[in-house]
Design an enzyme around this catalytic site. Structure first.
Site, PDB file in Angstrom:
ATOM      1  CE  LYS A 168      36.387  35.963 -13.961  1.00 16.84           C
ATOM      2  NZ  LYS A 168      35.029  36.250 -13.517  1.00 16.84           N
ATOM      3  CG  ASP A 186      14.059  34.559  19.022  1.00 16.59           C
ATOM      4  OD1 ASP A 186      13.238  34.368  18.099  1.00 16.59           O
ATOM      5  OD2 ASP A 186      14.511  33.640  19.730  1.00 16.59           O
TER       6      ASP A 186
END
Length: 312
Positions: free
Chosen positions: A194, A40
């Protein structure tokens, strides 16, 4: 170091390649740890040798997926319950470090949460490298040894013997790191300003400084999607740079990063091996930090100064 049996080194699954190199540098065996996985997706860890009364160093970077972090937490918990004397987490790349503050309403501070998880699990010390934000050290109530990749990157840059060298920062936030490199190498510093449209997407970028006829090296702490680095390299080349290289501590290189680097004006991009790079690019080079971490472990065990090994 092989005669010193007061400490043991173990590795998580994803950082075994680095832990093996650290152990080779220290001339000691890698400890026997087994990770059992269930169908699982759950997993469990177990030490297959006694660690009672030992200093245990657990090597595991916490890059995606989250299994790497969970594996480390289970390793810490198991070591605590097995009566280890001291548990030292060796995390070359500390994930979630970009979430170091609330930069907008209703968000988590992921780096603080990870620090809390590690301390509750039971670490006595953290050894890491080039945190995205230095103040993350203050999230811990245990000693933090913060190493710098400059110890391996700067000698490499010097070996290139580049004339007209300029160090560049891809953003204003990385200017302190880039300035440290520039001072050590005795060369000018250039900044990129930027703006981002959203996370991982650069909107605009301008160069602050002169790159005409220069060999530029862009310095950063990590490269994720390579959008910023690739754009900065292209703009600098268009502005008249002779060559553009980049160096960064952590090789995240997710999504389209490799394709962007290959298509960019970058001649090469240099990383450490804090994160494994599994894709193919002739422009990507990795320098090992195993000896640096090995020396730090040796100094921790022998109670020697760690800061004296820093270049800058």
């Amino acid at each position: 170091m092989s005669e010193n049996n007061s400490f043991l080194i173990f590795s998580g699954t994803s950082s075994r390649y680095l832990a093996e190199k650290i152990c080779k540098s220290l001339n000691c065996p890698l400890g026997n740890l087994v990770v059992t996985r269930f169908s699982d997706g759950e997993f469990a860890v177990s030490y297959e040798e006694s660690i009672r009364g030992r200093d245990v160093f657990l090597v595991q970077s916490t890059f995606p997926t989250s299994d790497n972090l969970m594996e480390l937490l289970l390793m810490i918990d198991a070591a605590k319950r097995a009566s280890a004397r001291n548990i030292i987490a060796v995390i070359p790349y500390f994930g979630w470090a970009r979430q170091d503050r609330k930069d907008k309403p209703r968000v988590s501070i992921g780096a603080k949460l990870i620090a809390d998880l590690l301390m509750v699990a039971g670490i006595d010390r953290l050894i890491t490298m080039d945190l995205h934000a230095d103040q993350i050290q203050g999230f811990f109530d245990v000693p933090v040894d913060h190493l710098y990749a400059s110890g391996v990157i700067l000698p490499y840059l010097q070996s290139l013997k580049l004339d007209n060298l300029v160090i560049a920062s891809p953003d204003v936030g990385g200017s302190k790191r880039a300035n440290t490199y520039a001072k050590y190498l005795g060369c000018p510093l250039v900044l990129c300003n930027k703006t981002r449209a959203r996370a991982n997407v650069v909107d605009t970028m301008q160069i602050i400084g002169d790159v005409v006829g220069k060999n530029v090296v862009i310095v950063d702490d990590m490269v994720d999607t390579a959008g910023t680095i690739a754009k900065a390299a292209d703009i600098m080349k268009e502005a008249g740079a002779l060559s553009v290289r980049a160096c960064a501590s952590h090789c995240v290189m997710s999504g389209p990063a490799t394709e962007r680097v290959n298509a960019s004006a970058l001649e090469e991009i240099v990383f450490t091996d804090s994160i494994p790079y599994c894709k193919d690019s002739s422009k990507v080079k990795q320098l090992s930090v195993a000896d640096m971490f090995a020396e730090t472990i040796r100094r921790v065990v022998s109670n020697e100064s760690i800061s004296s090994q820093y270049l800058v």
